[in-house]
Design a protein around this motif. Structure first.
Motif, PDB file in Angstrom:
ATOM      1  N   ALA A 100       7.750  13.028   5.578  1.00 14.44           N
ATOM      2  CA  ALA A 100       7.192  11.918   6.349  1.00 14.44           C
ATOM      3  C   ALA A 100       8.338  11.167   7.023  1.00 14.44           C
ATOM      4  O   ALA A 100       9.492  11.250   6.602  1.00 14.44           O
ATOM      5  N   TRP A 101       7.983  10.444   8.062  1.00 13.25           N
ATOM      6  CA  TRP A 101       9.000   9.738   8.826  1.00 13.25           C
ATOM      7  C   TRP A 101       9.785   8.744   7.983  1.00 13.25           C
ATOM      8  O   TRP A 101      10.974   8.520   8.223  1.00 13.25           O
ATOM      9  N   TYR A 102       9.145   8.135   7.008  1.00 11.99           N
ATOM     10  CA  TYR A 102       9.815   7.139   6.179  1.00 11.99           C
ATOM     11  C   TYR A 102      10.052   7.638   4.759  1.00 11.99           C
ATOM     12  O   TYR A 102      10.205   6.855   3.839  1.00 11.99           O
TER      13      TYR A 102
ATOM     14  N   GLN B 120      13.502  12.811   3.322  1.00 11.78           N
ATOM     15  CA  GLN B 120      13.251  13.547   4.558  1.00 11.78           C
ATOM     16  C   GLN B 120      14.432  14.432   4.936  1.00 11.78           C
ATOM     17  O   GLN B 120      14.244  15.568   5.365  1.00 11.78           O
TER      18      GLN B 120
ATOM     19  N   ALA C 171       4.785  13.896   8.638  1.00 16.33           N
ATOM     20  CA  ALA C 171       3.617  13.020   8.754  1.00 16.33           C
ATOM     21  C   ALA C 171       4.051  11.559   8.852  1.00 16.33           C
ATOM     22  O   ALA C 171       5.189  11.213   8.565  1.00 16.33           O
ATOM     23  N   VAL C 172       3.110  10.727   9.244  1.00 13.11           N
ATOM     24  CA  VAL C 172       3.342   9.287   9.218  1.00 13.11           C
ATOM     25  C   VAL C 172       3.299   8.865   7.756  1.00 13.11           C
ATOM     26  O   VAL C 172       2.482   9.352   6.984  1.00 13.11           O
ATOM     27  N   GLY C 173       4.189   8.002   7.373  1.00 12.89           N
ATOM     28  CA  GLY C 173       4.154   7.501   6.005  1.00 12.89           C
ATOM     29  C   GLY C 173       5.500   7.574   5.333  1.00 12.89           C
ATOM     30  O   GLY C 173       6.521   7.809   5.966  1.00 12.89           O
TER      31      GLY C 173
ATOM     32  N   ARG D 273      -1.817   5.358   5.075  1.00 15.40           N
ATOM     33  CA  ARG D 273      -1.418   5.093   6.459  1.00 15.40           C
ATOM     34  C   ARG D 273      -0.446   3.930   6.553  1.00 15.40           C
ATOM     35  O   ARG D 273      -0.005   3.583   7.641  1.00 15.40           O
ATOM     36  N   LYS D 274      -0.127   3.319   5.420  1.00 15.50           N
ATOM     37  CA  LYS D 274       0.758   2.159   5.398  1.00 15.50           C
ATOM     38  C   LYS D 274       2.090   2.504   4.751  1.00 15.50           C
ATOM     39  O   LYS D 274       2.154   3.269   3.799  1.00 15.50           O
TER      40      LYS D 274
ATOM     41  N   PHE E 103      -0.140   1.853  10.168  1.00 17.56           N
ATOM     42  CA  PHE E 103      -0.143   2.722  11.344  1.00 17.56           C
ATOM     43  C   PHE E 103      -1.540   2.970  11.903  1.00 17.56           C
ATOM     44  O   PHE E 103      -1.700   3.692  12.877  1.00 17.56           O
TER      45      PHE E 103
ATOM     46  N   ALA F 115      -3.810   7.419  11.587  1.00 16.76           N
ATOM     47  CA  ALA F 115      -2.631   7.930  10.894  1.00 16.76           C
ATOM     48  C   ALA F 115      -2.948   8.434   9.488  1.00 16.76           C
ATOM     49  O   ALA F 115      -2.064   8.946   8.816  1.00 16.76           O
TER      50      ALA F 115
END
Length: 103
Positions: free
Chosen positions: A9-11, A15, A38-40, A47-48, A54, A58
């Motif tokens: 995930a991006w955060y 990663q 993924a986003v997250g 999604r947060k 997001f 998301a």
């Protein structure tokens, strides 16, 4: 070869490891390698991340995506296995005909 689905995930605090693993497979020309970012964050499928939301678009289910990915892989592999089985039958029929003609 065993397929590899790398999900991060991006955060995600890990990663960089996911990216390194994927790039290592790519550098070795490894087939059946896939990367999904993924986003997250690392801690779940929400999604947060912290106070950032997001939005409903998301929402992401890693389990669902992974399950669908393996279903697709199995379907493709089964199709290949069926094609090989058909070729084996055709090769056997051809070999039997050759043996019959060359007795």
């Amino acid at each position: 070869r065993v397929p590899v689905l790398t999900v991060s995930a991006w955060y995600d605090i890990f990663q960089i490891g996911a990216l390194r693993n994927y790039l290592n497979l790519k550098a070795r020309n490894r087939e059946n390698r896939h990367l999904m970012i993924a986003v997250g964050g690392h801690a779940g499928e929400g999604r947060k991340v912290g106070a950032v939301d997001f939005g409903p678009e998301a929402k992401f289910s890693e389990n669902e995506v992974t399950r669908e990915w393996y279903k697709r892989y199995r379907a493709e592999r089964d199709a290949i296995d069926r094609d090989h089985a058909q070729l084996d039958l055709e090769d056997e029929a051809e070999a039997a005909g050759y043996r019959e003609r060359n007795r």
